[in-house]
Design a protein around this motif. Sequence first.
Motif, PDB file in Angstrom:
ATOM      1  N   GLN A  36      64.806  32.504  21.103  1.00 12.58           N
ATOM      2  CA  GLN A  36      65.543  32.616  22.362  1.00 12.58           C
ATOM      3  C   GLN A  36      65.006  33.728  23.257  1.00 12.58           C
ATOM      4  N   TRP A  37      64.326  34.714  22.670  1.00 16.54           N
ATOM      5  CA  TRP A  37      63.769  35.824  23.436  1.00 16.54           C
ATOM      6  C   TRP A  37      62.573  36.371  22.665  1.00 16.54           C
ATOM      7  N   HIS A  38      61.513  36.712  23.361  1.00 13.89           N
ATOM      8  CA  HIS A  38      60.308  37.236  22.720  1.00 13.89           C
ATOM      9  C   HIS A  38      60.167  38.726  23.009  1.00 13.89           C
ATOM     10  N   PHE A  39      59.843  39.499  21.980  1.00 17.87           N
ATOM     11  CA  PHE A  39      59.660  40.938  22.114  1.00 17.87           C
ATOM     12  C   PHE A  39      58.243  41.311  21.717  1.00 17.87           C
ATOM     13  N   ASP A  40      57.567  42.001  22.584  1.00 21.88           N
ATOM     14  CA  ASP A  40      56.283  42.590  22.245  1.00 21.88           C
ATOM     15  C   ASP A  40      56.526  43.743  21.271  1.00 21.88           C
ATOM     16  N   VAL A  41      55.726  43.845  20.212  1.00 26.62           N
ATOM     17  CA  VAL A  41      55.950  44.851  19.171  1.00 26.62           C
ATOM     18  C   VAL A  41      55.918  46.259  19.749  1.00 26.62           C
ATOM     19  N   ASP A  45      54.608  33.078  16.916  1.00 26.12           N
ATOM     20  CA  ASP A  45      53.314  33.239  17.591  1.00 26.12           C
ATOM     21  C   ASP A  45      52.997  34.713  17.838  1.00 26.12           C
ATOM     22  N   GLY A  46      53.367  35.573  16.892  1.00 22.82           N
ATOM     23  CA  GLY A  46      53.020  36.988  16.990  1.00 22.82           C
ATOM     24  C   GLY A  46      54.019  37.848  17.725  1.00 22.82           C
ATOM     25  N   CYS A  47      55.071  37.269  18.276  1.00 22.43           N
ATOM     26  CA  CYS A  47      56.103  38.038  18.962  1.00 22.43           C
ATOM     27  C   CYS A  47      57.375  38.068  18.114  1.00 22.43           C
ATOM     28  N   VAL A  48      58.075  39.184  18.142  1.00 22.13           N
ATOM     29  CA  VAL A  48      59.346  39.290  17.430  1.00 22.13           C
ATOM     30  C   VAL A  48      60.404  38.501  18.202  1.00 22.13           C
ATOM     31  N   THR A  49      61.038  37.557  17.523  1.00 20.89           N
ATOM     32  CA  THR A  49      62.070  36.744  18.175  1.00 20.89           C
ATOM     33  C   THR A  49      63.467  37.033  17.633  1.00 20.89           C
ATOM     34  N   TYR A  50      63.543  37.667  16.473  1.00 21.53           N
ATOM     35  CA  TYR A  50      64.853  38.065  15.954  1.00 21.53           C
ATOM     36  C   TYR A  50      64.641  39.136  14.896  1.00 21.53           C
ATOM     37  N   ALA A  51      65.697  39.938  14.669  1.00 22.66           N
ATOM     38  CA  ALA A  51      65.678  40.955  13.622  1.00 22.66           C
ATOM     39  C   ALA A  51      67.089  41.113  13.103  1.00 22.66           C
ATOM     40  N   GLU A  52      67.218  41.396  11.832  1.00 21.29           N
ATOM     41  CA  GLU A  52      68.531  41.614  11.242  1.00 21.29           C
ATOM     42  C   GLU A  52      68.463  42.734  10.224  1.00 21.29           C
ATOM     43  N   MET A  71      55.858  50.847   9.759  1.00 19.34           N
ATOM     44  CA  MET A  71      56.354  49.507  10.015  1.00 19.34           C
ATOM     45  C   MET A  71      55.768  48.925  11.295  1.00 19.34           C
ATOM     46  N   GLU A  72      55.607  49.778  12.289  1.00 15.99           N
ATOM     47  CA  GLU A  72      55.023  49.296  13.542  1.00 15.99           C
ATOM     48  C   GLU A  72      53.609  48.777  13.315  1.00 15.99           C
ATOM     49  N   ASN A  73      52.840  49.448  12.448  1.00 12.92           N
ATOM     50  CA  ASN A  73      51.465  49.009  12.173  1.00 12.92           C
ATOM     51  C   ASN A  73      51.450  47.643  11.497  1.00 12.92           C
ATOM     52  N   VAL A  74      52.386  47.430  10.567  1.00 14.76           N
ATOM     53  CA  VAL A  74      52.449  46.140   9.876  1.00 14.76           C
ATOM     54  C   VAL A  74      52.765  45.023  10.866  1.00 14.76           C
ATOM     55  N   LEU A  75      53.770  45.248  11.705  1.00  9.33           N
ATOM     56  CA  LEU A  75      54.138  44.234  12.688  1.00  9.33           C
ATOM     57  C   LEU A  75      53.024  44.003  13.705  1.00  9.33           C
ATOM     58  N   SER A  76      52.360  45.070  14.102  1.00  7.53           N
ATOM     59  CA  SER A  76      51.270  44.934  15.068  1.00  7.53           C
ATOM     60  C   SER A  76      50.138  44.096  14.497  1.00  7.53           C
ATOM     61  N   GLY A  77      49.866  44.268  13.196  1.00  4.85           N
ATOM     62  CA  GLY A  77      48.838  43.454  12.561  1.00  4.85           C
ATOM     63  C   GLY A  77      49.208  41.986  12.546  1.00  4.85           C
ATOM     64  N   LEU A  78      50.461  41.691  12.246  1.00  4.03           N
ATOM     65  CA  LEU A  78      50.928  40.300  12.260  1.00  4.03           C
ATOM     66  C   LEU A  78      50.905  39.729  13.672  1.00  4.03           C
ATOM     67  N   ALA A  79      51.291  40.566  14.642  1.00  6.16           N
ATOM     68  CA  ALA A  79      51.277  40.109  16.031  1.00  6.16           C
ATOM     69  C   ALA A  79      49.855  39.787  16.479  1.00  6.16           C
ATOM     70  N   GLY A  80      48.904  40.607  16.019  1.00  5.86           N
ATOM     71  CA  GLY A  80      47.518  40.360  16.378  1.00  5.86           C
ATOM     72  C   GLY A  80      46.983  39.047  15.837  1.00  5.86           C
ATOM     73  N   HIS A 107      48.903  36.411  15.589  1.00  2.00           N
ATOM     74  CA  HIS A 107      49.718  35.366  16.233  1.00  2.00           C
ATOM     75  C   HIS A 107      50.408  34.472  15.189  1.00  2.00           C
ATOM     76  N   VAL A 108      50.999  35.097  14.189  1.00  2.00           N
ATOM     77  CA  VAL A 108      51.609  34.335  13.106  1.00  2.00           C
ATOM     78  C   VAL A 108      53.068  33.998  13.430  1.00  2.00           C
TER      79      VAL A 108
END
Length: 317
Positions: free
Chosen positions: A122-127, A29-36, A1-10, A12-13
């Motif tokens: 409201q908050w940006h998280f680096d993958v 813009d490639g950063c995780v802003t929320y998760a549920e 899962m980390e690889n998938v998110l890292s690809g999307l972050a790269g 900047h989607v």
Amino acid sequence: MENVLSGLAGDHVTGALRLDGTGTFYLTDGCVTYAESPAAPPLEDLLTSSGRVSAHAVRQAVRAATDDRPGGLRLIRQGVLTRGELELCVLGAVLDAAYFLSDATACRSAFQLGERHWLGAQWHFDVTGLFRECKRRRAQLNQVWPSSELDALPVVPVRRVPAHGVVLTSLQWEVVVGADATATPADLAHRLGRPAYSVLLAVRQLAAAGLLRLPRGELPAAPVTGPAAEPGAALAAVAAVLPGASADGLPRRTACTARRRDAVPDGADEPGWGNGAGWGEGWTGAAETPPWLPPATGDPTDVNLLVRLRNALEALT
């Protein structure tokens, strides 16, 4: 899962990564802003269960949310929450859900381009920083009680305390009182309106102190391997067992003075952690600041103040 998110972050989607039956990551813009995740109470439940926000105010914010005017901004403008309070709530909710999503490997995923969460960014998280915190939390659980046997089973307290007395944290007491021999840690988190990871940690602490039993009657076997088997970790695991109970073995007081740090990664109190450009490797700050609010400075002093404020507020709940 980390690889998938890292690809999307790269790339900047902006959009939502939906994991079939497991949960959703929202990116801006490639950063995780929320998760549920179904395993963790959503932010709406955490806000309303505390009594700080009414369910009506949350429903209105959800219905009125648009890409240009997200629901989080509406709550702030109405004075329901301050920006700092909302950011802290989002911080805890995302870390809570991400912990349960981080192990999702065998599920199908689909990315919906442009989809946003009703709260807004409201908050940006680096993958990388987000998954590093998930690993730290998993290690913390294993240090307390290196067995996941109780994680998905109903929580059943023992009938007789195996010590002269016990001192419980406020959350541990809520877990003991709420346990009805049918509710799992995830069920209790939803009922209590508490972060699921915090409840899971409290359950493992209770198990390490010998205060829980398996639903079929016997006590869970104490693990003999792993970090908790070492003398120092074993002493830490049973630190909750202290004098202070009545003659019938029931606790007569609770200790609520422990500083809870489960929602903040290691090093968050140190220089280099901040809101915006002042942060080092890991996480970045919130979205743009409205013109009527002072801009975020990235000063570590501001972050330290928020951390102390969060600890004080949690001690009151």
